[in-house]
Design an enzyme around this catalytic site. Structure first.
Site, PDB file in Angstrom:
ATOM      1  N   GLY A   1       0.873  -1.175   0.000  1.00 42.26           N
ATOM      2  CA  GLY A   1       0.000   0.000   0.000  1.00 42.26           C
ATOM      3  C   GLY A   1       0.900   1.211   0.000  1.00 42.26           C
ATOM      4  CD  GLU A   2       1.929   4.894  -1.844  1.00 45.99           C
ATOM      5  OE1 GLU A   2       2.134   4.125  -2.798  1.00 45.99           O
ATOM      6  OE2 GLU A   2       2.840   5.614  -1.355  1.00 45.99           O
ATOM      7  CB  SER A   3       5.194   3.204   3.657  1.00 45.00           C
ATOM      8  OG  SER A   3       5.886   4.190   2.927  1.00 45.00           O
TER       9      SER A   3
ATOM     10  CB  CYS B   1       5.660  -3.614  -1.149  1.00 42.71           C
ATOM     11  SG  CYS B   1       6.033  -2.273  -2.289  1.00 42.71           S
TER      12      CYS B   1
ATOM     13  NE  ARG C   1       8.257   5.678   0.824  1.00 43.18           N
ATOM     14  CZ  ARG C   1       7.485   6.764   0.734  1.00 43.18           C
ATOM     15  NH1 ARG C   1       7.824   7.867   1.335  1.00 43.18           N
ATOM     16  NH2 ARG C   1       6.367   6.729   0.035  1.00 43.18           N
TER      17      ARG C   1
ATOM     18  CB  ILE D   1       3.817  -2.640  -7.399  1.00 45.44           C
ATOM     19  CG1 ILE D   1       3.280  -3.804  -8.242  1.00 45.44           C
ATOM     20  CG2 ILE D   1       2.986  -1.378  -7.638  1.00 45.44           C
ATOM     21  CD1 ILE D   1       1.886  -4.249  -7.892  1.00 45.44           C
ATOM     22  NE  ARG D   2       4.359   4.397  -6.263  1.00 51.98           N
ATOM     23  CZ  ARG D   2       4.833   5.650  -6.218  1.00 51.98           C
ATOM     24  NH1 ARG D   2       5.090   6.299  -7.325  1.00 51.98           N
ATOM     25  NH2 ARG D   2       5.018   6.262  -5.072  1.00 51.98           N
TER      26      ARG D   2
ATOM     27  CG  HIS E   1       3.287  -6.657  -3.917  1.00 49.64           C
ATOM     28  ND1 HIS E   1       2.772  -6.099  -2.773  1.00 49.64           N
ATOM     29  CD2 HIS E   1       3.877  -5.648  -4.601  1.00 49.64           C
ATOM     30  CE1 HIS E   1       3.038  -4.802  -2.759  1.00 49.64           C
ATOM     31  NE2 HIS E   1       3.711  -4.490  -3.863  1.00 49.64           N
TER      32      HIS E   1
ATOM     33  CD  GLU F   1       1.007  -8.904  -1.352  1.00 49.47           C
ATOM     34  OE1 GLU F   1       2.033  -9.597  -1.181  1.00 49.47           O
ATOM     35  OE2 GLU F   1       1.041  -7.651  -1.440  1.00 49.47           O
TER      36      GLU F   1
END
Lengths: 192, 296
Positions: free
Chosen positions: A47-49, A78, A105, A139-140, A175, A177
């Site tokens: 997600g977004e940390s 991530c 990051r 992903i990013r 990821h 998952e």
């Protein structure tokens, strides 16, 4: 059946819940501190940390998870791995400090640099789970810049560690998952 | 997960997965982007003017200025999205060259093509598109969109259209799940959507990509409402920076997206926010001023 918490403030917590079910555990979607009681381990999802950090503070979960990590296993993917690292750069931000690693990051670049790679996990990982290569979705994604103290690198990509075990904790910069391969979640369940 | 046979599909739907449970905020400059990030936004959407100003000022609304997008990219570490006009594949190519994280082919801007949308399958950068119903959502997915949002009525401060759209999409998906195989062929024709996607939705009861809500969200309760109805994250356009206290409102909506099913916490998040943006009665808007009817 083992009960595993999935921090469900923001991000792909539902994908982790489904991955846990595939690996034979019962997910508990953790949104409040009381839910940390009675679970065997905790997953910090992608997600977004920065968003998760704000919500951890708003919800009074920050110290509670640091405390939880002193006794029980935590697995971050991530953004979750960023939250677990002791040192975060690009830009610097606070973190739970559960693992003694330094992480950068968005280190591959923006979304256009996101990718699926095929990894050859370390022999130890294949021995403890099952043999074979692994699809890894980045992903990013962050890159781990230093691993301090005792740790086991279970997979690398382009020479950088991407799956690391340190003591009771586990982190992946990709990821697991999002793919059908259950081995990384299965390894985490073994640690509980 | 539905699988198109390329890795971009996996990473681009995956990126949308990472935004679930979050709030994507419209911003027009770097200072606003910083406020959004500090409040806990999971992404920002760069645009020239917020929808309520586009509505007021009229004229042609285009992609944001390059310098503004670059400044925002330098200022925040969260994903930066940007809007391109419907059908304007060259605006989209410029945004891709700028490496924005997601492109919104948006009805909020003035359409560049009144028959065709962008062939999004041809891009490496992911796209989000608006939809009012299931047929529209599936046509956009067929074109390559990896995230769908309701259109609502942008810049209105009125949640009624977003509610109509999310309810319609969810209801139409439920209806597909009880139909027989031969009925799905007929439904594919009714929905004007590819049979393969109609079959997938009938089997799974949801879209093959994340389903978010946008268009008219002005309060924490509005955000919670669309999430209760099935939206997996929210976009807030004019609702934050046209309100009295953008910092407080931005934080409150982030908390509301996480606590959408907890009225006590929603109450706490809703206190002392100052006035919300002014709202419009959509039934009194002339047809020509509606943004949601743009897109085909």
């Amino acid at each position: 059946m083992k009960k595993v918490g999935v921090l469900s403030l923001q991000g792909d917590f539902a994908a982790h819940g489904a991955a846990l079910e595939r690996a034979g555990a019962e997910p508990v979607y953790v949104r409040d501190r009381e839910q940390l009681e009675g679970i065997d381990g905790l997953i910090l999802p992608g997600g977004e940390s920065t968003t998760m950090l704000k919500l951890l503070r708003y919800e009074g979960l920050y110290e509670a998870i640091v405390e939880f990590g002193r006794a029980k296993p935590v697995f971050g993917t991530c953004a979750g791995a960023i939250l677990m690292a002791k040192e975060v750069t690009h830009p610097a931000q606070e973190s739970l400090g559960l693992m003694d690693i330094a992480i950068e990051r968005n280190a591959y670049g923006r979304q256009i640099d996101s990718r699926v790679a095929t990894l050859e996990p370390a022999p130890e990982f294949q021995l403890r789970t099952a043999p074979g290569t692994m699809e890894a979705v980045f992903i990013r994604a962050p890159i781990v810049r230093h691993v301090n103290g005792g740790a086991t690198v279970l997979a690398e990509y382009q020479g950088d560690p991407v799956l690391i075990e340190q003591g009771r904790h586990l982190m992946a910069t990709f990821h697991p998952e999002l793919t059908a391969d259950p081995r990384v979640h299965a390894l985490f369940l073994e640690k509980l | 997960m539905f699988q198109f046979a390329n890795e971009f599909w996996t990473v681009n739907v995956g990126h949308a997965e990472m935004l679930k449970g979050g709030v994507i905020m419209d911003v027009t400059n770097a200072a606003q982007a910083k406020i959004a990030e500090d409040a806990g936004a999971s992404a920002v959407m760069a645009l020239e003017r917020v929808p309520s100003d586009i509505r007021k000022e009229g004229g042609v609304a285009r992609m944001a200025a390059i310098s503004v997008i670059e400044e925002i990219q330098k200022t925040v570490s969260i994903p930066v999205m940007a809007k391109a006009r419907i059908g304007h594949f060259m605006e989209a190519r410029v945004l891709e060259a700028l490496k924005v994280d997601y492109i919104d082919e948006s009805e909020v801007l003035t359409p560049a093509d009144e028959e065709h949308h962008i062939d999004k399958n041809d891009f490496r950068t992911p796209f989000v598109c608006g939809a009012r119903n299931l047929g529209e959502a599936l046509r956009r997915i067929a074109e390559g969109a990896t995230m769908i949002r309701t259109k609502g009525e942008a810049g209105s401060g009125n949640i009624v259209e977003a509610v109509r759209h999310i309810r319609t999409i969810i209801k139409e998906m439920k209806q597909l799940t009880v139909l027989g195989k031969e009925e799905l062929v007929h439904e594919s024709k009714n929905l004007q959507a590819p049979l393969e996607l109609v079959r997938w939705v009938a089997e799974h009861g949801k879209l093959p990509v994340p389903n978010f809500s946008a268009g008219g969200i002005a309060t924490p309760a509005d955000a919670a409402l669309v999430m209760q109805l099935g939206a997996e994250a929210v976009f807030v356009g004019s609702g934050i920076f046209k309100s009295d206290d953008p910092e407080a409102r931005a934080k409150a909506i982030v908390k509301a997206a996480k606590n959408y099913d907890n009225p006590g916490k929603l109450l706490e998040a809703s206190r002392d926010l100052g006035a919300a943006m002014p709202g419009l009665d959509i039934s009194k808007l002339p047809e020509a001023e509606l943004m949601q009817t743009r897109g085909w």
